[in-house]
Design a protein around this motif. Structure first.
Motif, PDB file in Angstrom:
ATOM      1  N   THR A   1      50.189 -48.166  -0.608  1.00 15.73           N
ATOM      2  CA  THR A   1      50.924 -47.305  -1.529  1.00 15.73           C
ATOM      3  C   THR A   1      52.267 -46.839  -0.964  1.00 15.73           C
ATOM      4  O   THR A   1      53.279 -46.895  -1.661  1.00 15.73           O
ATOM      5  CB  THR A   1      50.071 -46.072  -1.911  1.00 15.73           C
ATOM      6  OG1 THR A   1      48.761 -46.526  -2.216  1.00 15.73           O
ATOM      7  CG2 THR A   1      50.660 -45.363  -3.089  1.00 15.73           C
TER       8      THR A   1
ATOM      9  N   GLY B   1      40.945 -47.967  -5.254  1.00 15.00           N
ATOM     10  CA  GLY B   1      42.095 -47.120  -4.984  1.00 15.00           C
ATOM     11  C   GLY B   1      41.914 -45.664  -4.634  1.00 15.00           C
ATOM     12  O   GLY B   1      42.729 -45.114  -3.911  1.00 15.00           O
TER      13      GLY B   1
ATOM     14  N   ASP C   1      49.612 -52.735  -8.938  1.00 12.72           N
ATOM     15  CA  ASP C   1      48.596 -52.388  -7.944  1.00 12.72           C
ATOM     16  C   ASP C   1      47.272 -53.048  -8.324  1.00 12.72           C
ATOM     17  O   ASP C   1      46.952 -53.157  -9.501  1.00 12.72           O
ATOM     18  CB  ASP C   1      48.434 -50.863  -7.892  1.00 12.72           C
ATOM     19  CG  ASP C   1      47.623 -50.434  -6.673  1.00 12.72           C
ATOM     20  OD1 ASP C   1      47.453 -51.254  -5.750  1.00 12.72           O
ATOM     21  OD2 ASP C   1      47.167 -49.275  -6.639  1.00 12.72           O
ATOM     22  N   GLU C   2      46.521 -53.446  -7.312  1.00 11.13           N
ATOM     23  CA  GLU C   2      45.227 -54.096  -7.537  1.00 11.13           C
ATOM     24  C   GLU C   2      45.380 -55.217  -8.549  1.00 11.13           C
ATOM     25  O   GLU C   2      44.705 -55.275  -9.569  1.00 11.13           O
ATOM     26  CB  GLU C   2      44.177 -53.070  -8.000  1.00 11.13           C
ATOM     27  CG  GLU C   2      44.049 -51.847  -7.117  1.00 11.13           C
ATOM     28  CD  GLU C   2      43.535 -52.158  -5.713  1.00 11.13           C
ATOM     29  OE1 GLU C   2      43.093 -53.297  -5.482  1.00 11.13           O
ATOM     30  OE2 GLU C   2      43.609 -51.272  -4.851  1.00 11.13           O
TER      31      GLU C   2
HETATM   32 MG    MG Z   1      45.554 -48.751  -3.239  1.00 12.61          MG
END
Ligand code: MG
Ligand code: ADP
Length: 694
Positions: A305, A553, A399-400
């Motif tokens: 992040t 996350g 993200d992901e």
């Molecule tokens: Mg993450």
């Protein structure tokens, strides 16, 4: 001369007319229909004649003669019972050996199998009280007139069937089709293999024939590899072409300056070497006018992040917008809070956009302090539908990444004018798969975990020891730690998930009388979810009973305990992701995987979780157990299936495909060559049709 693949089966010499017409009725009408129906395995029946019955862990093929049959019924229920066929090896048994084939609740088997028949049987022999048996074997009745050469005494193809098409008909058709075809009945897609290489002497025609009927196992393997190479080559053509197109498209240069440096300085920790290196790679790409297309690949907790945030500041400093798309609402909110904590003090405007708001009338949730244009936009896939908030995108961060389809990724990217793209994933994908799935991306890897992390101790325990575990948990909570109590994954229904979690919540509330126990599940509204998470983050709740919504996350460093109930229902990779929620602070962390008492299989399978926290090793173990199909299936949803995906683990083959594709596109960038006619549409499917016309 080439035999047209469209030749109907009725015109294939030697193929019995009734077989041809039976297949035609099921839509299997031409040579091509048969030839492209690739067997999913083969049985080596070359040595079947000397078969001796013995119990074994592996299924095997046996040629047998039926000596006796009969139905046995249990109880009154119609159909409840067992059909048995007693068989001996073909040619009689020197040792008087007998084997019983058993089918449960299939009384109609008595109309299929009869005394005196010859069968080819495939299955695993068990022994019980000195008697040998196979339950529900695969079998085939061998009719003498078919000729022995087809079904026995050779390496025999086995096809995955669909209803209406029988194994025997398909195999018979394939046999005659293969015999009727010449040595070069079809043109090659791959360039001619060099005479020195692995595939010397091979071409598409030979491979397509040998993948059905090959004289030796070596030939069969070579044929499969040749066809796999061909398939990977097609895929790589597309990937390499996409990569080149992006580079040619020309974007804008984004240079990081003061802001990014201030951000780094203000962080409460020092970035790891891997983080610094990855950030440099990203910033170098972003400074180039050509659009960045990079994967940031790092195990759970490796600190992706902050790298993403620093990268986003590069776009902001160049006067453009940066967007971060997260797969869940909880995660988007968490990123948003971090952004407010880290970016707003630097004077950056941050906004949040998530789906639930749209459902309630399209209200956007802007950061309270933001006035004017938002420079950093964080959200779920709702971002895709937002026309006002998202404009002039300079950088898109996803993200992901594995949680999104390829199409969603493309859609967000298209909202900008050739923006830089950074995708992040915690799925530790073996190198060969990266090359195939993300071959159009450059890769940065976070292979170093932030220091000052407590260790994670993992134990697999029977559910009967939950009370003991509760005692341990109380002691940890006394010391101010927090815990996740994860409730089972029930594939079929989210509703059952919730029920199990609610029940778990009641139980744990009783077990932990002096503590606050929260409950989180997918059926809560966005506000409720966020409130639950806020309480947990702030330490107002001590333990959080949750479904797997916390899988990706979530980051609460003080939480150091995770109990996963019914761990046997999860894949290794998912357990690893879940466990990644702990081990984020300085304290030693504990993960307990509860399985049913006496579930030896689960105990054995999950043992690797006790051994290692290395996501790479775990994913390799996962790959070994499940094959890459699952990983691929999810990761590339919406794309053509790879038929030979089990060979993806073969680095050499994937690399060779990549090299060939690069060479081909150097020589013929638009694939004008005749041999590409069949796959041109596949390779160029990502292209804008307008651009193609120029
Ligand atoms: Mg993450
Ligand atoms: P992931 O890669 O799984 O997305 P995160 O970005 O959520 O990991 O980071 C995990 C935690 O580690 C966060 O609390 C983050 O603030 C912290 N963190 C990130 N980098 C470092 C570092 N270099 N040193 C210490 N803690 C760090």
């Amino acid at each position: 001369m080439a035999t047209p693949l469209s030749t109907t089966l009725a015109d294939v010499p030697g193929l019995p007319a009734r077989t041809a017409s039976a297949l035609a009725r099921e839509g299997v009408a031409t040579i091509q229909d048969v030839l492209l129906w690739i067997p999913f395995r083969h049985e080596d029946r070359t040595r079947a004649a000397d078969s001796v019955f013995q119990p074994s862990a592996q299924p095997a093929c046996h040629q047998v003669t039926v000596t006796k049959t009969g139905n046995k019924f249990f109880g009154k229920r119609r159909g409840a019972g067992m059909f048995e066929a007693q068989v001996e090896p073909v040619g009689g048994s020197a040792m008087g050996q007998l084997l019983t084939l058993r089918w449960w609740n299939m009384p109609y088997m008595s109309r299929v199998i009869a005394e005196g028949q010859r069968l080819a049987v495939y299955g695993r022999i068990k022994e019980w009280k000195g008697r040998l048996s196979i339950d529900h074997p695969e079998f085939e009745v061998i009719e003498e007139e078919e000729g022995e050469t087809l079904h026995t005494g050779r390496i025999t193809p086995v096809y995955r069937l669909r209803s209406g098409v029988t194994q025997k008909a398909l195999r018979t058709a394939a046999w005659h089709v293969v015999r009727s075809l010449g040595d070069d009945f079809i043109g090659d897609l791959l360039p001619r293999p060099s005479t020195a290489g692995e595939f010397a002497g091979w071409n598409r025609a030979r491979a397509l024939k040998a993948v059905h009927f090959a004289p030796t196992m070596e030939d069969l393997e070579k044929a499969r590899r040749y066809l796999a190479l061909e398939e990977f080559y097609g895929y790589q053509l597309r990937v390499v072409r996409r990569r080149r197109a992006v580079l040619e498209a020309g974007g804008r240069s984004h240079t990081a300056g003061e802001l990014a440096r201030d951000f780094e300085k203000a962080l409460p920790f020092e970035m790891t070497g891997a983080q610094k290196r990855s950030l440099q790679e990203i910033q170098r790409d972003m400074a180039c006018p050509a659009p960045m297309n990079r994967l940031l690949h790092g195990d759970v907790g490796s600190g992706k992040t902050v790298v993403a945030f620093a990268a986003m500041l590069g776009a902001v400093e160049s006067g453009r917008q940066a967007a971060l798309m997260a797969p869940t609402q909880i995660l988007a909110e968490q990123h948003f809070q971090n952004a407010r904590r880290w970016l707003e003090p630097l004077g950056v405007n941050v906004a949040l956009r998530t789906g639930s708001r749209a459902e309630e009338g399209g209200v956007e949730l802007f950061s309270k302090t933001s006035s004017g244009r938002s420079q950093v936009v964080i959200g779920t896939h709702a971002l895709l539908h937002d026309e006002n908030l998202v404009r002039d995108l300079g950088l898109v961060v996803i993200d992901e990444q594995h949680k999104f389809g390829v199409a969603q990724r493309a859609r967000l990217i298209r909202k900008g004018d050739t923006p830089d793209v950074l995708v992040m994933t915690a799925t530790p994908i073996p190198r060969t798969l990266t090359l195939t799935l993300y071959g159009d991306l450059d890769v940065s890897t976070l292979d170093e975990r932030p220091k000052e992390r407590g260790k994670i101790t993992t134990k697999v325990r029977p559910a009967s020891r939950t009370d003991e575990a509760a005692e341990f948990l109380r002691a940890q909570l006394e010391q101010g730690r927090q815990a996740y109590l994860v409730y089972p994954l029930i594939e079929e229904s989210e509703k059952l998930d919730v029920t199990a979690a609610k029940k778990g919540h009641e139980e744990w509330t009783k077990r932990l009388p002096h503590f606050q126990v929260g409950l989180l599940h997918g059926r809560l509204s966005a506000e409720e979810k966020e409130a639950v998470m806020r309480d947990f983050r702030a330490g107002r709740t001590d333990a959080l009973v949750s479904t797997t919504v916390i899988e990706v996350g979530v980051d609460v460093p003080n939480a150091n305990i995770m109990y996963i109930h019914h761990a046997e229902r999860y894949g290794l990779a998912q357990l690893h992701q879940l466990r990644g929620r702990i081990g984020r602070g300085e304290h030693t962390s504990y993960c307990v995987l509860f399985i049913p008492d006496k579930d030896e299989e689960a105990k054995e399978r999950l043992a690797i979780m006790e051994e290692t926290t290395d996501g790479f090793r775990i994913s390799e173990e996962d790959l070994r157990r499940r094959g890459p199909g699952d990983i691929l299936g999810k990761a590339q949803s919406g794309q053509a299936p790879l038929r030979f995906s089990e060979l993806l683990a073969d680095t050499r083959l994937v690399r060779l495909a990549r090299q060939l594709a690069e060479k081909t596109l150097d020589a013929d960038p638009l694939l004008k060559g005749a041999r590409f006619a069949g796959i041109r549409a596949f390779v160029f499917q990502d292209d804008d049709p307008q651009a193609m016309m120029q």
